[in-house]
Write a protein that holds these residues in place. Structure first.
Motif, mmCIF file in Angstrom:
data_model
loop_
_atom_site.group_PDB
_atom_site.id
_atom_site.type_symbol
_atom_site.label_atom_id
_atom_site.label_comp_id
_atom_site.label_asym_id
_atom_site.label_seq_id
_atom_site.Cartn_x
_atom_site.Cartn_y
_atom_site.Cartn_z
ATOM 1 N N PHE A 1 0.853 -1.205 0.000
ATOM 2 C CA PHE A 1 0.000 0.000 0.000
ATOM 3 C C PHE A 1 0.885 1.251 0.000
ATOM 4 C CE2 PHE A 1 -2.361 3.302 2.359
ATOM 5 C CZ PHE A 1 -3.498 3.399 1.562
ATOM 6 N N TYR A 2 1.934 1.200 0.796
ATOM 7 C CA TYR A 2 2.906 2.313 0.792
ATOM 8 C C TYR A 2 3.485 2.515 -0.618
ATOM 9 C CZ TYR A 2 7.384 4.642 1.149
ATOM 10 O OH TYR A 2 8.438 5.487 0.911
ATOM 11 N N LEU A 3 3.899 1.413 -1.260
ATOM 12 C CA LEU A 3 4.506 1.528 -2.596
ATOM 13 C C LEU A 3 3.526 2.127 -3.600
ATOM 14 C CD1 LEU A 3 6.371 -1.917 -2.908
ATOM 15 C CD2 LEU A 3 7.351 0.289 -2.238
ATOM 16 N N ALA A 4 2.258 1.720 -3.513
ATOM 17 C CA ALA A 4 1.257 2.174 -4.493
ATOM 18 C C ALA A 4 0.799 3.617 -4.258
ATOM 19 C CB ALA A 4 0.047 1.240 -4.451
ATOM 20 N N THR A 5 1.007 4.125 -3.048
ATOM 21 C CA THR A 5 0.568 5.501 -2.739
ATOM 22 C C THR A 5 1.796 6.419 -2.631
ATOM 23 O OG1 THR A 5 0.455 4.895 -0.374
ATOM 24 C CG2 THR A 5 -1.603 4.816 -1.648
ATOM 25 N N ALA A 6 2.437 6.411 -1.464
ATOM 26 C CA ALA A 6 3.561 7.322 -1.226
ATOM 27 C C ALA A 6 4.779 6.999 -2.087
ATOM 28 C CB ALA A 6 3.944 7.277 0.253
ATOM 29 N N GLY A 7 5.039 5.705 -2.299
ATOM 30 C CA GLY A 7 6.243 5.300 -3.039
ATOM 31 C C GLY A 7 6.240 5.839 -4.459
ATOM 32 N N GLY A 8 5.241 5.464 -5.231
ATOM 33 C CA GLY A 8 5.145 5.943 -6.615
ATOM 34 C C GLY A 8 4.748 7.404 -6.682
ATOM 35 N N GLY A 9 3.908 7.827 -5.728
ATOM 36 C CA GLY A 9 3.415 9.212 -5.734
ATOM 37 C C GLY A 9 4.533 10.229 -5.649
ATOM 38 N N SER A 10 5.617 9.871 -4.971
ATOM 39 C CA SER A 10 6.704 10.839 -4.763
ATOM 40 C C SER A 10 7.343 11.278 -6.088
ATOM 41 C CB SER A 10 7.763 10.275 -3.811
ATOM 42 O OG SER A 10 8.379 9.147 -4.392
ATOM 43 N N PHE A 11 7.176 10.485 -7.140
ATOM 44 C CA PHE A 11 7.683 10.918 -8.444
ATOM 45 C C PHE A 11 7.004 12.227 -8.869
ATOM 46 C CE2 PHE A 11 7.252 11.149 -13.076
ATOM 47 C CZ PHE A 11 8.592 11.200 -13.429
ATOM 48 N N PHE A 12 5.750 12.400 -8.421
ATOM 49 C CA PHE A 12 4.965 13.566 -8.834
ATOM 50 C C PHE A 12 5.084 14.727 -7.831
ATOM 51 C CE2 PHE A 12 3.275 9.943 -11.012
ATOM 52 C CZ PHE A 12 2.925 10.429 -12.266
ATOM 53 N N GLY A 13 5.958 14.607 -6.838
ATOM 54 C CA GLY A 13 6.142 15.674 -5.855
ATOM 55 C C GLY A 13 5.567 15.246 -4.515
ATOM 56 N N LYS A 14 4.873 16.181 -3.833
ATOM 57 C CA LYS A 14 4.295 15.842 -2.529
ATOM 58 C C LYS A 14 2.937 15.198 -2.781
ATOM 59 C CE LYS A 14 5.857 18.444 1.051
ATOM 60 N NZ LYS A 14 5.830 19.572 1.987
ATOM 61 N N VAL A 15 2.986 13.893 -3.055
ATOM 62 C CA VAL A 15 1.800 13.152 -3.484
ATOM 63 C C VAL A 15 1.796 11.775 -2.813
ATOM 64 C CG1 VAL A 15 0.692 12.030 -5.483
ATOM 65 C CG2 VAL A 15 1.669 14.323 -5.732
ATOM 66 N N GLY A 16 0.619 11.348 -2.355
ATOM 67 C CA GLY A 16 0.494 9.969 -1.881
ATOM 68 C C GLY A 16 0.425 9.816 -0.371
ATOM 69 N N ARG A 17 0.438 10.955 0.352
ATOM 70 C CA ARG A 17 0.288 10.888 1.814
ATOM 71 C C ARG A 17 -0.725 11.935 2.239
ATOM 72 N NH1 ARG A 17 6.162 9.371 3.946
ATOM 73 N NH2 ARG A 17 7.099 9.222 1.915
ATOM 74 N N PHE A 18 -1.358 11.703 3.384
ATOM 75 C CA PHE A 18 -2.273 12.711 3.927
ATOM 76 C C PHE A 18 -1.519 13.539 4.963
ATOM 77 C CE2 PHE A 18 -6.257 9.923 3.018
ATOM 78 C CZ PHE A 18 -6.312 10.403 1.725
ATOM 79 N N GLU A 19 -0.561 14.334 4.497
ATOM 80 C CA GLU A 19 0.181 15.171 5.439
ATOM 81 C C GLU A 19 0.186 16.604 4.961
ATOM 82 O OE1 GLU A 19 3.910 13.140 6.061
ATOM 83 O OE2 GLU A 19 2.887 11.661 7.312
ATOM 84 N N GLU A 20 0.405 17.503 5.870
ATOM 85 C CA GLU A 20 0.332 18.923 5.555
ATOM 86 C C GLU A 20 1.214 19.274 4.356
ATOM 87 O OE1 GLU A 20 1.355 21.554 8.766
ATOM 88 O OE2 GLU A 20 0.692 23.303 7.609
#
Ligand code: GUN
Ligand code: FE
Length: 427
Positions: free
Chosen positions: A357-376
């Motif tokens: 789940f981490y890889l599919a959200t935050a892991g890959g999302g980071s390629f697009f910048g601040k993407v894939g986590r629910f953080e400020e």
């Protein structure tokens, strides 16, 4: 309270590869296209915000498909009887050659884009074909869909069939024409430089593409160390290198000159130099488990790469993978890692659902910048899932996530926010 929107529901996201956050009846507070935070009790300063009530539903970051071939959607599920190189020659190249005809592209690309839009994927790294007109048409459709995507016109100027090849000078000229045609055209879609893989690009093309990357600052996407015969072939083509990654790195095309996504990396741990390049240059590895099983490529050493601190996301790699679902890709990643544990490496524990789940959200999302986590400060991408058919018993949020990953067809997407917009409301 200008622009404040609050999503109420059962929240799941990854803080890191080791920490999954689950919060029943929580509040995801957002402002326009940005996340402000996740709260169990809504802070008083947001009490006037607009609440969208998704009580009982799961709220999670959108998924990133870090590697997918849009033109191959037409033969997904077909031709899984071969390994990579014969599969490319027999099925893939003839299918991709058809996109020379824009009328064909107009007939088939809409289905790919519609299915991607209706999936839980909010971001994607997409290969098109060598054809400029069809690639621009695909990008126009993606822009309209609301999904955020990096898209590549593919470069191929050797070892390719007559009807799917360009001259060296032509492939570089066409790439520049494509980039100039679309300059300033999109808000959500952007170009990525896309040499298909080392066997289909001459040294001159690699040099020319590297120059384009230096001029434009664009990222690169390609394939790396997917299959043993492919690796041996690259060694013949670049005898001066001691690993496949070096054949890209020579041109600054493996993360040192520009950001890079490399799909597969199934055998990258067999050369210490290759792992070092991936790590030092902060390359994003796109792990494509279903593809690697279908083409009998192998199972990538994902856990080892995660431990080394290498960036990893998940790709469906359609049509070597048969489905666009990132849930299915996550389940496949877990299953494949178990086979690796049984047959290859008892030292590396199999992947868990929380890790994929981490890889599919935050892991890959980071390629697009601040993407894939629910953080400020992160971009407001979220999918809201109705999993009520899967809740016969009282389940924890983690158990609900596990069931969703394995039985996604029994759930429904209630809403899908990309940069703050519910794109399922787009016509
Ligand atoms: N290597 C070069 N082209 C391709 C492709 O289209 N799919 C996969 N899986 N590997 C490739
Ligand atoms: Fe691929």
């Amino acid at each position: 309270m200008e622009g404040i929107r609050i999503l109420k529901g059962d929240i799941i996201y990854s803080k890191s590869q080791d920490e999954l956050v689950t919060m029943k009846d929580g509040f995801l507070v957002t402002k326009k296209d940005t996340i402000l935070g996740v709260y169990q009790v809504l802070p008083i300063e947001y009490s006037e915000g607009l609440v969208e009530d998704y009580t009982g539903k799961l709220i999670m970051p959108g998924f990133t498909d870090l590697h997918v071939h849009a033109p191959q959607y037409t033969f997904r599920g077909l031709g899984m009887n071969m390994e990579l190189i014969p599969w490319l020659n027999t099925y893939t190249f003839p299918a991709e050659a058809r996109y020379a005809d824009i009328e064909y592209a107009k007939k088939v690309y809409p289905k790919f884009v519609e299915d991607l839009k209706n999936s839980p994927t909010t971001r994607a790294g997409i290969f098109a074909t060598i054809h400029v007109e069809s690639t621009e048409y695909l990008m126009d459709l993606l822009e309209e869909s609301g999904v955020i995507a990096g898209v590549g016109k593919v470069n191929m100027d050797r070892n390719s069939p007559e009807n799917l090849i360009e001259e060296t000078e032509e492939t570089l000229r066409n790439t520049r024409k494509w980039l100039s045609d679309i300059d300033g055209r999109y808000k959500r879609v952007f170009p990525i430089v896309t040499p298909r893989f080392i066997p289909s690009c001459t040294n001159e093309t690699m040099e020319g593409l590297a120059e384009i990357c230096r001029e434009t600052g664009l990222s690169v996407q390609s394939h790396l160390s997917e299959n043993q015969s492919e690796i041996a072939w690259v060694q013949e083509l670049h005898p001066d290198t001691n690993c496949y990654a070096q054949a890209y790195d020579k041109y600054g095309m493996c993360g040192s000159g520009s950001k890079a996504i490399m799909a597969h990396c199934v055998y990258s741990d067999q050369r210490k130099e290759e792992l070092e390049i991936l790590k030092k240059n902060q390359v994003w590895v796109a792990h494509c488990p279903e593809s690697n099983m279908n083409l009998a490529s192998g199972v990538a050493p994902v856990k080892k790469m995660m431990r080394e601190g290498i960036r990893i996301g998940i790709g469906t790699d359609v049509a070597a993978g048969s489905k666009l679902s990132l849930f299915t890709a996550m389940a496949d990643a877990v299953k494949a890692s178990k086979m690796r544990w049984v047959y290859v490496d008892k030292e590396e524990e199999p992947l868990t659902v929380a890790e994929v789940f981490y890889l599919a959200t935050a892991g890959g999302g980071s390629f697009f910048g601040k993407v894939g986590r629910f953080e400020e400060g992160y971009e407001f991408d979220a999918v809201i899932i109705d999993d009520s058919r899967l809740s016969e018993d009282e389940l924890s949020l983690y158990e609900r996530l596990e069931r969703l990953v394995y039985v996604p067809e029994e759930s429904q997407i209630a809403a899908k926010y990309v940069r703050g917009e519910n794109i399922l409301l787009h016509k």
